[in-house]
Write an enzyme that holds these catalytic residues in place. Structure first.
Site, PDB file in Angstrom:
ATOM      1  N   GLU A 124       6.762   3.613   2.981  1.00 21.54           N
ATOM      2  CA  GLU A 124       6.592   2.644   1.846  1.00 21.54           C
ATOM      3  C   GLU A 124       6.721   1.188   2.047  1.00 21.54           C
ATOM      4  OE1 GLU A 124       4.869   2.786  -1.656  1.00 21.54           O
ATOM      5  OE2 GLU A 124       5.181   5.051  -0.032  1.00 21.54           O
ATOM      6  N   SER A 132       0.826  -1.293  -0.210  1.00 23.43           N
ATOM      7  CA  SER A 132      -0.060   0.319  -0.073  1.00 23.43           C
ATOM      8  C   SER A 132       1.111   1.684  -0.791  1.00 23.43           C
ATOM      9  CB  SER A 132      -0.577  -0.019   0.809  1.00 23.43           C
ATOM     10  OG  SER A 132      -0.175  -0.553   2.503  1.00 23.43           O
ATOM     11  N   CYS A 133       0.285   2.735   0.034  1.00 22.36           N
ATOM     12  CA  CYS A 133       0.915   3.435   0.099  1.00 22.36           C
ATOM     13  C   CYS A 133       1.816   4.419  -1.143  1.00 22.36           C
ATOM     14  CB  CYS A 133       2.065   3.969   1.001  1.00 22.36           C
ATOM     15  SG  CYS A 133       0.919   3.521   2.644  1.00 22.36           S
ATOM     16  N   THR A 134       2.236   5.080  -1.506  1.00 15.07           N
ATOM     17  CA  THR A 134       2.335   6.325  -2.717  1.00 15.07           C
ATOM     18  C   THR A 134       3.238   6.796  -2.561  1.00 15.07           C
ATOM     19  OG1 THR A 134       1.126   4.880  -4.469  1.00 15.07           O
ATOM     20  CG2 THR A 134       2.760   6.515  -5.010  1.00 15.07           C
TER      21      THR A 134
END
Length: 469
Positions: free
Chosen positions: A101, A8-10
């Protein structure tokens, strides 16, 4: 482990010469591991709040923390049952950190240096690092020292910034790491894969665990004959990457460099990039909200159903909070740190600036509950997103107007506050009042947006009957 975290996450990084106003910006979407909400708060950790002994919930990791911690902003979980998960913040020395991240790795390095179940992870990093550093580089060195001593149970990327520099740090196996200083005129888009590519061990702009070069050589980890590419050495190149990770990098690079032809599934999309224009906060927010607009891959677009579900978008239902940590160079240090923040799925929210030099945060951001409460901005934003997703074409114009009006109104207040702040007897108290204005603007505008959406949506309900039909 209690809190499970999937890819997940960017992350998006912008150097001071790449930004429109000369500031550094490190930004990230914090995404939960599933569509279920994982409520977040926005708080200030004052020195008296910082523990002397830190104990992890996810592992058996424990560490004695240094004396004299700095004050810092943070976006922890609403519940501490699974740990703190501080995620993002700016400390009183105007050093910012976003962690983490989630990144990929491979069996070659894990066979040499396995992950450590008793080590550190995302849960811990902000709390044990950010209060004790006075530059971005110090952040790299402190985290690296802790990682080498205690190990980690997961693979992560972490970014640090101050007014001059941005450093990006990636964990390698259980105990190793590498970090690179992002050039001032460059930007970086980092999805959930190992991201650093070309790496020069002799450069002053790189840092790494002491034994890393020898480890690569001893265990024959480099598949290339003519270069050191850490993504090739320590990362993955999987089918999942072609669907889940690479397209996100491709789309943001397409946004900032439309003149360059690249493919969404490409494993070798560059890490360090230079945009064809200066980058603003609004650009960063747009990129972190994007869902492949004007391509066949947009879930709200006109492509076929297979294309619309082919790639993982950046703006997604699992966005819990999004931050842009900005350290400005055109104002005094007392007002240089701005913690821009948005809660909920990014396609339907607005990012709001909050001065970091404060001792408290607005209640509707600070006091997020673990259960639904529409008086808290986290839950209000999620409500907007849920309704907006039911008919994007119907509601999208309302949302765009809301976002523009909210950010513009906050910018107007901020412009005046920048002029007045240094004349105040108590700068922190003044900035806290200004932050309350920002929160009030966003809360009122978000409520108005919900009302507008309910008004137009009600007319489209199927429970509709007319004698004239």
């Amino acid at each position: 482990m209690k809190k499970q975290k999937t890819g997940s996450c960017t992350t998006l990084l912008v150097g001071k010469k790449a930004s429109i106003d000369g500031s550094t910006m490190i930004a990230r979407n914090e995404d939960s591991g599933s569509a279920a909400s994982n409520p977040q708060r926005f708080v200030v950790m004052n020195p008296v709040d910082q523990p002397k002994i830190y104990k992890s919930v996810q592992s058996t990791f424990e560490i004695e923390l240094p004396d004299h911690p700095l004050r810092y902003t943070s976006t922890p979980d609403a519940s501490d049952e699974n740990g703190i998960w501080g995620e993002s913040g700016i400390n009183s020395a105007n050093v910012a950190m976003t962690a983490t991240e989630t990144i990929t790795t491979n069996s070659r390095i894990l066979g040499v240096d396995p992950l450590v179940k008793s080590g550190i992870g995302e849960e811990d990093m902000l709390t044990i690092v950010l209060p004790y550093i006075r530059s971005a580089k110090e952040g790299v060195l402190r985290l690296g020292e802790i990682l080498e001593k205690y190990g980690t149970y997961e693979s992560n990327g972490v970014a640090f910034s101050d007014k001059d520099e941005i450093w990006y740090f990636e964990t390698i196996g259980g105990h190793h790491w590498a970090a690179i200083r992002i050039p001032d005129d460059a930007y970086v888009i980092a999805p959930n894969r190992f991201n650093i590519d070309y790496f020069d061990f002799e450069s002053a702009d790189t840092l790494y665990s002491e034994e890393l070069p020898a480890l690569i050589e001893k265990y024959h980890l480099n598949p290339d004959t003519d270069q050191v590419n850490l993504r090739h050495i320590f990362g993955s190149a999987s089918v999942k990457d072609t669907r889940y990770n690479n397209p996100r990098a491709w789309y943001v690079q397409k946004f900032f460099n439309p003149e360059i032809e690249q493919q969404p599934m490409d494993h070798d999309l560059p890490f360090i990039c230079r945009a064809n224009r200066k980058i603003s906060v609004e650009d960063v927010k747009w990129a972190l909200s994007s869902h492949f607009q004007n391509t066949p891959f947009d879930p709200y677009g006109e492509g076929d159903e297979k294309s619309k579900s082919m790639y993982r978008t950046i703006g997604i239902n699992r966005n819990q909070e999004s931050h842009i940590l900005q350290i400005r160079n055109d104002v005094p240090a007392e007002i240089a740190g701005v913690h821009w923040l948005a809660f909920g799925p990014n396609t339907f929210n607005a990012v709001v600036p909050f001065y970091a030099n404060v001792t408290d945060t607005p209640a509707c951001y600070r006091d997020t509950t673990t259960t639904f409460d529409i008086s808290k901005i986290h839950w209000l934003s999620h409500t907007i997103a849920l309704l907006g997703d039911t008919n994007f074409d119907l509601y999208s114009d309302f949302q765009r107007a809301f976002e523009q009006n909210t950010v513009a109104s906050c910018r107007f207040v901020q412009m005046n506050a920048d002029k007045e702040a240094m004349e105040q007897e108590n700068i922190q108290a003044y900035l806290e009042q200004v932050n309350e204005q920002f929160a009030d603007i966003c809360f009122k505008n978000t409520n108005k947006l919900l009302g507008d959406m309910v008004g137009v949506g009600t007319k489209r309900m199927k429970l509709n009957f007319s004698l004239n039909d």
